[in-house]
Design an enzyme around this catalytic site. Structure first.
Site, short mmCIF file in Angstrom:
data_model
loop_
_atom_site.label_atom_id
_atom_site.label_comp_id
_atom_site.label_asym_id
_atom_site.label_seq_id
_atom_site.Cartn_x
_atom_site.Cartn_y
_atom_site.Cartn_z
N LYS A 159 0.87 -1.18 0.00
CA LYS A 159 0.00 0.00 0.00
C LYS A 159 0.90 1.23 0.00
CE LYS A 159 -1.48 2.84 2.75
NZ LYS A 159 -1.27 4.04 1.91
N GLU A 230 10.10 2.20 10.15
CA GLU A 230 11.16 3.20 9.99
C GLU A 230 10.46 4.54 9.94
OE1 GLU A 230 14.21 2.88 10.31
OE2 GLU A 230 14.27 0.69 10.26
N CYS A 264 14.10 10.95 5.33
CA CYS A 264 14.17 10.80 6.78
C CYS A 264 15.61 10.86 7.25
CB CYS A 264 13.49 9.51 7.22
SG CYS A 264 14.16 8.07 6.46
N GLU A 360 10.72 17.24 13.30
CA GLU A 360 11.03 17.09 11.88
C GLU A 360 10.06 17.94 11.05
OE1 GLU A 360 9.99 13.22 10.25
OE2 GLU A 360 11.93 13.15 9.24
C1 UN1 Z 1 18.53 7.65 1.68
O1 UN1 Z 1 18.94 8.53 2.44
O2 UN1 Z 1 19.06 7.39 0.60
O3 UN1 Z 1 12.26 7.61 3.94
C2 UN1 Z 1 17.40 6.78 2.06
C3 UN1 Z 1 13.45 7.92 3.97
C4 UN1 Z 1 14.43 6.85 4.38
C5 UN1 Z 1 15.34 6.47 3.29
C6 UN1 Z 1 16.51 7.34 3.11
N1 UN1 Z 1 13.70 5.69 4.82
O4 UN1 Z 1 13.81 9.03 3.65
#
Ligand code: UN1
Length: 461
Positions: A159, A230, A264, A360
């Site tokens: 999803k 994550e 992230c 953030e």
């Molecule tokens: C990256 O820095 O190449 O959602 C990957 C995000 C992370 C992945 C970053 N899970 O931005």
């Protein structure tokens, strides 16, 4: 019964509807999981080399469509051309890598207690993996979850975020050319479809915000199924007085502003030890030299943010920080036009307790914090609820090693941007940034399988 249309628009041209499809309701999601479960039984029973071949074929199909997927990603999520092409190449590499991981050892033998039996532990698939993914890596994140899930014998129901739906639907078509029917399915939906997926899948992997991730984790844990999440970051880059100023400024500019900071792993706090002025000046000019504008232009590094609310959030965060005593060094405004552009924004004079240094924003905005010494830098770096990525810029190996060891972050970079990950290395954070086992590399096997211990004793004698 009423149906809801999901619409994905191009952030640089919001009138451009990339795709509009009917949202899957709860029963459609459950039906997809049931189809996946049926397909999974055959898939898990296939000889491993056949699963490896199928995944290799998927890699070749995505590779053959690389140009098309790059254009689609640029259009749908506004990722600048260079980065989007890199992401598609990464997606192909992920598929190739996991195609080979299928053939890796899948367990271990142990000495038996009687000296005659065979004692071994092996990994087995869960069944249907439910994947809930964000829009910012519209092909790499779905695949760094789906490729190991499939490699280790699971089916996948994905999803994606509605803002990245077209890319996911095209990926579904490409993988269908390599995989048995029903093994990789995409459901179009938002929160209700995500909840329906958690309610019926055998394992759930999520990437997105802390707020949603916490709900995903508790819903999945309530069902007793494996879950990993994550989530966000508030990632620091620490700059020591002995750092190479220009190189560090270039790396931090990239880490904080590329793809408009929508990662992230992006740097949002720049912690400068000693007088922050020379580094702030170098960083400001590095940021101003980044190409800003149309993401389809090969020279662009900073394109639009994903939607109107995201642009408003960046402008509001800059204004709030300014009102709290920070200074806007560059940016802090949006150009005229209908695309969701906001200029890369750097603030200085930021204090660790300010909201801009704690939460953030997920946009092209970073804050410089000046500190007197290394101990204070580490305390400030760790003084947030997140713990995803952190960087240290120094030419001194002892400082690099000792500071790395004190940082509460799942990923530490020395003299390199916080953003950017290697798909064959374990990926994940600590504190509120992550929950559950690591993703990517060989670590992914732990999440997408369970362990069975088998003892075989001689039948006679
Ligand atoms: C990256 O820095 O190449 O959602 C990957 C995000 C992370 C992945 C970053 N899970 O931005």
């Amino acid at each position: 019964m009423s149906t809801t249309q999901l619409v994905s628009r191009s952030p640089q041209h919001p009138d451009d509807v990339v795709v509009a499809v009917e949202e899957a309701d709860t029963s459609a999601v459950a039906a997809a999981v049931a189809r996946g479960a049926a397909a999974q039984r055959h898939w898990a029973a296939l000889a491993a080399p056949m699963r490896a071949n199928a995944l290799s074929l998927c890699a070749e199909r995505v590779a053959a469509a690389a140009g098309e997927m790059t254009e689609l990603g640029i259009r749908e999520v506004g990722k600048p051309r260079g980065e989007m092409a890199g992401e598609v190449a990464r997606a192909v590499a992920i598929l190739r890598y996991y195609a080979q991981q299928v053939l890796d050892p899948d367990g271990s033998t142990l000495p038996s207690s009687d000296g005659r039996s065979l004692l071994f532990a092996l990994r087995r698939p869960h069944g249907v993996a439910g994947l809930i993914t964000p829009w910012n890596f519209p092909i790499a994140i779905p695949l760094w979850k789906a490729a190991p899930a499939l490699a280790y014998g699971n089916a996948v129901v994905l999803k994606p975020a509605p803002q990245a739906l077209a890319t996911a639907l095209r990926l579904e078509e490409l993988l269908a050319e390599g995989l048995p029917e029903g093994l990789f399915q995409v459901v179009a939906g938002d929160a209700a479809a995500g909840q329906a997926l958690i309610d019926s899948a055998d394992a759930v992997s999520f990437t997105g915000s802390v707020k949603v991730g916490k709900r995903v984790v508790s819903a999945a844990a309530g069902r007793g199924i494996p879950v990993q999440a994550e989530m966000g970051g508030q990632n620091p880059s620490i700059v020591l007085p002995d750092a190479d100023l220009e190189r560090a400024a270039a790396a931090v500019a990239t880490a904080s502003m590329s793809y408009a900071g929508q990662k992230c792993t992006a740097t949002s706090r720049v912690i400068v030890v000693g007088d922050p002025r020379p580094f702030t000046d170098a960083l400001a000019s590095a940021i101003e030299s980044l190409g800003f504008g149309d993401p389809s232009d090969a020279a662009t590094v900073v394109g639009p943010v994903i939607e109107q609310e995201a642009r408003a959030a960046v402008l509001a965060a800059a204004e709030e920080a300014r009102a709290a005593g920070a200074r806007v060094v560059v940016g802090g405004s949006a150009p005229e036009g209908d695309g969701f552009f906001v200029r890369p924004t750097l603030l200085d004079g930021v204090e660790p307790g300010m909201r801009i240094a704690q939460e953030e924003v997920f946009g092209p905005i970073a804050a410089v914090l000046g500190v007197s010494d290394v101990d204070r830098a580490v305390d400030v770096a760790n003084g947030v609820r997140y713990g995803l990525a952190a960087a240290v810029f120094t030419t001194d190996l002892d400082s690099a090693l000792s500071i790395s060891g004190r940082l509460e972050a799942g990923l530490v970079k020395v003299n390199a941007p916080t953003s950017g990950v290697d798909f064959y290395a374990p990926f994940g954070g600590t504190k509120e940034s992550s929950y559950g086992p690591r993703e990517q590399g060989k670590a992914a096997r732990e999440f997408y399988t369970w362990s069975q211990t088998v003892t075989v004793s001689p039948a006679r004698g």
